[in-house]
Design a protein around this motif. Structure first.
Motif, PDB file in Angstrom:
ATOM      1  N   ARG A 193     -13.043  -0.709   8.720  1.00 39.03           N
ATOM      2  CA  ARG A 193     -11.745  -0.799   9.394  1.00 39.03           C
ATOM      3  C   ARG A 193     -11.774  -1.941  10.400  1.00 39.03           C
ATOM      4  O   ARG A 193     -12.847  -2.348  10.849  1.00 39.03           O
ATOM      5  CB  ARG A 193     -11.416   0.501  10.156  1.00 39.03           C
ATOM      6  N   HIS A 235       0.833  -1.207   0.000  1.00 41.33           N
ATOM      7  CA  HIS A 235       0.000   0.000   0.000  1.00 41.33           C
ATOM      8  C   HIS A 235       0.873   1.265   0.000  1.00 41.33           C
ATOM      9  O   HIS A 235       0.610   2.217  -0.742  1.00 41.33           O
ATOM     10  CB  HIS A 235      -0.938  -0.036   1.215  1.00 41.33           C
ATOM     11  N   HIS A 268      -5.380   6.154   4.198  1.00 38.59           N
ATOM     12  CA  HIS A 268      -6.036   5.840   2.924  1.00 38.59           C
ATOM     13  C   HIS A 268      -6.766   7.045   2.327  1.00 38.59           C
ATOM     14  O   HIS A 268      -7.598   6.874   1.430  1.00 38.59           O
ATOM     15  CB  HIS A 268      -7.008   4.672   3.111  1.00 38.59           C
ATOM     16  N   CYS A 303      -8.280   9.677   0.277  1.00 37.86           N
ATOM     17  CA  CYS A 303      -8.437   9.523  -1.181  1.00 37.86           C
ATOM     18  C   CYS A 303      -7.333  10.247  -1.953  1.00 37.86           C
ATOM     19  O   CYS A 303      -7.160  11.457  -1.846  1.00 37.86           O
ATOM     20  CB  CYS A 303      -9.790  10.057  -1.620  1.00 37.86           C
ATOM     21  N   ARG A 351       0.886   4.186  -2.999  1.00 39.76           N
ATOM     22  CA  ARG A 351       0.644   5.636  -2.856  1.00 39.76           C
ATOM     23  C   ARG A 351       1.816   6.424  -3.461  1.00 39.76           C
ATOM     24  O   ARG A 351       1.622   7.432  -4.139  1.00 39.76           O
ATOM     25  CB  ARG A 351       0.411   6.007  -1.397  1.00 39.76           C
TER      26      ARG A 351
HETATM   27  C1  HEM Z   1     -14.928  12.510  -6.312  1.00 39.30           C
HETATM   28  C2  HEM Z   1     -15.185  11.398  -5.955  1.00 39.30           C
HETATM   29  C3  HEM Z   1     -14.403  10.496  -5.044  1.00 39.30           C
HETATM   30  C4  HEM Z   1     -14.760  10.107  -3.801  1.00 39.30           C
HETATM   31  C5  HEM Z   1     -16.007  10.519  -3.051  1.00 39.30           C
HETATM   32  C6  HEM Z   1     -13.724   9.230  -3.317  1.00 39.30           C
HETATM   33  C7  HEM Z   1     -13.730   8.656  -2.070  1.00 39.30           C
HETATM   34  C8  HEM Z   1     -12.705   7.903  -1.551  1.00 39.30           C
HETATM   35  C9  HEM Z   1     -12.652   7.407  -0.204  1.00 39.30           C
HETATM   36  C10 HEM Z   1     -13.721   7.599   0.850  1.00 39.30           C
HETATM   37  C11 HEM Z   1     -11.490   6.724  -0.061  1.00 39.30           C
HETATM   38  C12 HEM Z   1     -10.961   6.056   1.213  1.00 39.30           C
HETATM   39  C13 HEM Z   1     -11.235   4.573   1.259  1.00 39.30           C
HETATM   40  C14 HEM Z   1     -10.909   3.995   2.630  1.00 39.30           C
HETATM   41  O1  HEM Z   1     -10.442   4.696   3.512  1.00 39.30           O
HETATM   42  O2  HEM Z   1     -11.139   2.794   2.818  1.00 39.30           O
HETATM   43  C15 HEM Z   1     -10.814   6.770  -1.332  1.00 39.30           C
HETATM   44  C16 HEM Z   1      -9.619   6.164  -1.601  1.00 39.30           C
HETATM   45  C17 HEM Z   1      -9.060   6.153  -2.842  1.00 39.30           C
HETATM   46  N1  HEM Z   1      -9.433   6.895  -3.936  1.00 39.30           N
HETATM   47 FE1  HEM Z   1     -11.027   8.093  -4.071  1.00 39.30          FE
HETATM   48  N2  HEM Z   1     -12.774   9.094  -4.278  1.00 39.30           N
HETATM   49  C18 HEM Z   1     -13.134   9.858  -5.354  1.00 39.30           C
HETATM   50  C19 HEM Z   1     -12.428  10.017  -6.523  1.00 39.30           C
HETATM   51  C20 HEM Z   1     -11.275   9.362  -6.830  1.00 39.30           C
HETATM   52  C21 HEM Z   1     -10.560   9.458  -8.090  1.00 39.30           C
HETATM   53  C22 HEM Z   1     -10.987  10.347  -9.258  1.00 39.30           C
HETATM   54  C23 HEM Z   1      -9.489   8.614  -8.004  1.00 39.30           C
HETATM   55  C24 HEM Z   1      -8.393   8.303  -8.999  1.00 39.30           C
HETATM   56  C25 HEM Z   1      -8.311   8.682 -10.210  1.00 39.30           C
HETATM   57  C26 HEM Z   1      -9.518   8.002  -6.691  1.00 39.30           C
HETATM   58  C27 HEM Z   1      -8.593   7.102  -6.223  1.00 39.30           C
HETATM   59  C28 HEM Z   1      -8.577   6.591  -4.961  1.00 39.30           C
HETATM   60  C29 HEM Z   1      -7.618   5.617  -4.514  1.00 39.30           C
HETATM   61  C30 HEM Z   1      -6.516   5.004  -5.358  1.00 39.30           C
HETATM   62  C31 HEM Z   1      -7.918   5.340  -3.186  1.00 39.30           C
HETATM   63  C32 HEM Z   1      -7.201   4.369  -2.262  1.00 39.30           C
HETATM   64  C33 HEM Z   1      -6.210   5.125  -1.420  1.00 39.30           C
HETATM   65  C34 HEM Z   1      -5.551   4.244  -0.377  1.00 39.30           C
HETATM   66  O3  HEM Z   1      -6.086   3.192  -0.006  1.00 39.30           O
HETATM   67  O4  HEM Z   1      -4.486   4.640   0.077  1.00 39.30           O
HETATM   68  N3  HEM Z   1     -10.598   8.480  -6.011  1.00 39.30           N
HETATM   69  N4  HEM Z   1     -11.558   7.509  -2.218  1.00 39.30           N
END
Ligand code: HEM
Length: 383
Positions: free
Chosen positions: A275, A76, A331, A333, A80
């Protein structure tokens, strides 16, 4: 959040133990924020799913590798590191004119239609267009990949069944088959896209292994497509229901950003986060035993009356919405700048281009999913 968890969250205080599902539902803003920030609460989706994948020796390889990227641990951390630069706010600001052009092109296609569906005709085409741009795979390529990716989402549900997991594993393989030939091409002739960036990256003096590169791309596909699409559709619905606020957003481009924050707060596209407690803890006065699974109900936390005045009121001028819709902590986003830009560029243009837009009926259904707060369709018409 499904109806059952919702009912518990509504009536059960900030921390509620659902005995039947054996999960702790967290519904206060403060407790949810504490959990997200505390490294003692980890993401362990693979550990929970793996025992249920037993016997499918063929299936788990790429799917496991992909799920590992979501889980706390070295894979992970590397993940990142590999994508942070390409999704950083500065890079997204460079992309913003292209995002605007993608939204404009989708709206051009709707110009002569008296009625259309915001979900299918606008939100998905915009997010598919942005994925196409990010990976430089063309719109047809993005559609093909996203078709596969949609079968992977089942792993995000609270209790996916065996068939869904099997299908998700096959879908990851389909994605890999599509992507594999692109890697040497981009390596030989790199561009400004994310695939080029990954194939030319060196970590600890070595290139990324092919399997890792593939799973990172798939991860970005599944995380980066659906949430922004739902944000656009949920936001369009709020603005259609609040025409005076839609007019303000239309007339003052600076309000698009605060409107999107308020939409994220009231209509988080992600329903819950999960979690696991790695040690005994106390949350809002409630004991949480080591090993417990926690479900953070984002809709409840984002409308917590202890945190927000008039929490159910939609207010595009609300100061500091401070929502948890992008999660937090390890994590947090990674695509939030991109997701915000997609929604801002699309929603403002929607109301500039179609100032007479109204809902075509109130008979709206949402996807039967605890993971996503998503509309199936959002039919609209010109008044
Ligand atoms: C706008 C709308 C979006 C929302 C509401 C959103 C929401 C989230 C949330 C809540 C998490 C945390 C998950 C967790 O803690 O278990 C997350 C993680 C993540 N998001 Fe977003 N996301 C959005 C857009 C995007 C976009 C556009 C991308 C990539 C192009 C993206 C890539 C990721 C990735 C890769 C993670 C995992 C990060 C990690 O585990 O370290 N997200 N997102």
């Amino acid at each position: 959040m499904n109806a059952r968890l919702r009912a518990f969250a509504d009536g059960g205080g900030p921390v509620h133990h659902d005995r039947e599902m054996d999960v702790y539902v967290i519904s206060s803003h403060e407790a949810a924020k504490t959990v997200l920030a505390d490294p003692a609460f980890v993401t362990d989706r693979l550990d929970r799913l793996l025992p249920r994948l037993g016997g499918f020796d063929e299936l788990p390889s790429l799917l496991n590798a992909m799920l590992r990227l979501f889980m706390d641990g070295p894979a992970h951390d590397r993940f990142r590191l590999t994508v942070t630069r390409d999704l950083a706010p500065k890079r997204i600001e460079e992309m913003r004119p292209r995002i605007g052009a993608i939204a404009e092109a989708a709206l051009d296609g709707l110009r002569d239609r008296p009625a259309f569906d915001i979900v299918a005709d606008l939100a998905y085409p915009v997010t598919a267009g942005v994925i196409a741009e990010l990976l430089d795979i063309g719109v047809e390529g993005a559609r093909a990949l996203l078709g596969f990716a949609s079968r992977i989402f089942a792993v995000l549900e609270l209790r996916p069944d065996e068939q869904q997991l099997l299908d998700a594993g096959e879908a990851v393989r389909d994605c890999a088959t599509f992507l594999l030939p692109l890697l040497p091409e981009r390596s030989a002739n790199p561009g400004r896209d994310l695939i080029s960036s990954l194939v030319t990256l060196e970590l600890d003096g070595a290139p990324l292994p092919i399997e890792e590169t593939l799973t990172i791309i798939v991860q970005i596909l599944i995380a980066g497509h659906e949430p922004p699409a739902h944000l656009i559709a949920n936001g369009a619905l709020e603005l259609l229901r609040h025409p005076a606020q839609a007019r303000r957003v239309r007339d003052d481009p600076r309000l698009a950003a605060s409107a999107v924050e308020e939409i994220l707060r009231l209509d988080s596209p992600i329903g819950y986060l999960s979690r696991t407690a790695t040690e005994d803890a106390v949350l809002a006065g409630n004991p949480i035993p080591k090993g417990a699974q926690l479900v953070l109900d984002l809709a409840a936390a984002n409308r917590d009356p202890a945190r927000y005045d008039a929490p159910d009121r939609f207010d595009v001028l609300r100061p500091d919405p401070g929502h948890l819709s992008f999660g937090g902590g390890a994590h947090y986003c990674i695509g939030r700048a991109l997701g915000r830009a997609e929604a801002e560029e699309t929603l403002r243009r929607l109301f500039v281009r179609f100032p007479d837009l109204v809902l075509a009926g109130e008979d709206l259904t949402t996807r039967p999913s605890a993971a996503f707060h998503a509309l199936d369709r959002l039919p609209v018409r010109r008044a």
